[in-house]
Design a protein around this motif. Structure first.
Motif, mmCIF file in Angstrom:
data_model
loop_
_atom_site.group_PDB
_atom_site.id
_atom_site.type_symbol
_atom_site.label_atom_id
_atom_site.label_comp_id
_atom_site.label_asym_id
_atom_site.label_seq_id
_atom_site.Cartn_x
_atom_site.Cartn_y
_atom_site.Cartn_z
ATOM 1 N N VAL A 124 57.357 -1.679 96.952
ATOM 2 C CA VAL A 124 58.677 -2.108 97.403
ATOM 3 C C VAL A 124 58.549 -3.372 98.235
ATOM 4 O O VAL A 124 57.818 -3.407 99.231
ATOM 5 N N SER A 125 59.272 -4.411 97.833
ATOM 6 C CA SER A 125 59.308 -5.665 98.579
ATOM 7 C C SER A 125 60.619 -5.749 99.346
ATOM 8 O O SER A 125 61.703 -5.649 98.760
ATOM 9 N N THR A 126 60.527 -5.935 100.656
ATOM 10 C CA THR A 126 61.721 -5.997 101.508
ATOM 11 C C THR A 126 61.702 -7.254 102.361
ATOM 12 O O THR A 126 62.246 -7.282 103.455
ATOM 13 N N MET A 186 55.777 -11.536 102.378
ATOM 14 C CA MET A 186 55.300 -10.225 102.833
ATOM 15 C C MET A 186 54.814 -9.421 101.622
ATOM 16 O O MET A 186 55.472 -9.390 100.586
ATOM 17 N N ASP A 187 53.636 -8.786 101.775
ATOM 18 C CA ASP A 187 53.120 -7.971 100.684
ATOM 19 C C ASP A 187 53.995 -6.741 100.478
ATOM 20 O O ASP A 187 54.534 -6.179 101.451
ATOM 21 N N PRO A 188 54.152 -6.279 99.234
ATOM 22 C CA PRO A 188 54.954 -5.072 98.989
ATOM 23 C C PRO A 188 54.346 -3.854 99.669
ATOM 24 O O PRO A 188 53.120 -3.731 99.790
ATOM 25 N N GLN A 189 55.211 -2.956 100.118
ATOM 26 C CA GLN A 189 54.766 -1.650 100.607
ATOM 27 C C GLN A 189 54.374 -0.792 99.414
ATOM 28 O O GLN A 189 55.045 -0.810 98.378
ATOM 29 N N GLY A 204 58.067 -16.069 94.235
ATOM 30 C CA GLY A 204 56.750 -15.450 94.252
ATOM 31 C C GLY A 204 56.757 -13.945 94.377
ATOM 32 O O GLY A 204 55.685 -13.328 94.488
ATOM 33 N N ILE A 205 57.944 -13.312 94.360
ATOM 34 C CA ILE A 205 58.004 -11.853 94.539
ATOM 35 C C ILE A 205 57.403 -11.138 93.343
ATOM 36 O O ILE A 205 56.635 -10.178 93.483
ATOM 37 N N GLY A 206 57.724 -11.605 92.128
ATOM 38 C CA GLY A 206 57.154 -10.976 90.942
ATOM 39 C C GLY A 206 55.641 -11.072 90.928
ATOM 40 O O GLY A 206 54.937 -10.096 90.616
#
Length: 300
Positions: free
Chosen positions: A54-56, A1-4, A87-89
């Motif tokens: 923000v990544s949730t 999911m793309d960060p907000q 892959g979050i970073g």
């Protein structure tokens, strides 16, 4: 999911980000966000141009698994230790690049994970900021020379309201090249005077017989946290370029070190640009050594 991408955080999200930062700090041995970026996380903070990414996308008891903040083209980020290598970073960096064409990203602690992410994304090391430390007390502490003021120079503490304009004049002249410390207005000074740690007694000014400010040493005290005892800091030290050549940098450094030692602190830290050879030489001669490094990355 793309960060907000948000312009401000609600209280619950801010609390979850702080939980992520605490987990990252424990795992890495380095604070992921610097002072200015942490101020933008405070309740009600609405600094112009600041974006929160923000990544949730995680599950379980990790409410926020990744966070980045963009402020004036500079960014800092962290990924929860339990959610790394997913892959979050990289997603956070992609979102930063979508928000600004040339992000300058700080990585605190010069960690291997940050080096790998930077290399994979085509970023190079642009600036290196050293954290240097010196013991003030104990068997390993080198002797602290006495303060010998040049003729005609007086040392006193900062008086809020009275000394603001002179401080800003000297600060902005001394740091006209510096992207964070230069170009200050009364707003930056007032924000720091409002901090719990602000102590005018530890904000030392060197003046000439007419009262003109020649230079200053603004000290700071970090309270004890976990296993880390309370520690002093050479927060900012600046000398008016017109007063160079009089040894004021060394004198002001020593005056601040004596002040911090007299407060019972056993260690002092400071931050200095690694390529600022004259300043590094002064600090090394006074017993400081490199403890850690922060790296600013920019795209090739």
């Amino acid at each position: 999911m793309d960060p907000q991408v948000l312009t401000r955080l609600d209280a619950d999200t801010a609390a979850a980000v702080h939980e992520l930062l605490a987990a990252a700090s424990r795992a890495d041995g380095a604070e992921p966000l610097s002072e200015a970026f942490l101020r933008n996380l405070r309740p009600g903070a609405t600094a112009d141009g600041v974006l929160h990414l923000v990544s949730t996308g995680g599950a379980g008891d990790v409410a926020v698994d990744g966070y980045a903040q963009l402020d004036g083209g500079y960014a800092e980020l962290a990924v929860h230790p339990d959610r790394r290598r997913r892959g979050i970073g990289s997603a956070l960096v992609t979102a930063l690049e979508a928000a600004t064409p040339d992000p300058h990203v700080w990585a605190h602690g010069d960690l291997d994970a940050a080096k790998a992410l930077a290399a994979a994304r085509g970023y190079r090391r642009d600036r290196v900021l050293w954290q240097m430390r010196r013991p003030l007390a104990g068997p390993d502490a080198p002797a602290l020379p006495e303060v010998e003021l040049p003729d005609g120079v007086t040392l006193r503490s900062f008086v809020p309201g009275r000394d603001d304009a002179e401080f800003l004049r000297v600060n902005n002249a001394a740091f006209d090249w510096h992207p964070e410390q230069g170009g200050w207005t009364g707003d930056e000074l007032a924000a720091r005077q409002a901090e719990d740690w602000f102590d005018a007694d530890g904000f030392l000014l060197a003046t000439d017989p007419s009262g003109t400010l020649l230079g200053y040493h603004w000290t700071k005290v970090h309270p004890a946290a976990g296993d880390e005892p309370a520690m002093g800091e050479v927060y900012v030290l600046g000398v008016d370029p017109a007063a160079h050549g009089r040894g004021l940098g060394r004198v002001l450094t020593l005056a601040g070190l004596h002040h911090l030692r007299d407060r019972g602190l056993g260690t002092v830290l400071l931050y200095v640009e690694a390529d600022n050879a004259p300043a590094v030489r002064v600090y090394e001669r006074l017993g400081f050594g490199v403890h850690a490094a922060d790296v600013n990355y920019t795209r090739e």
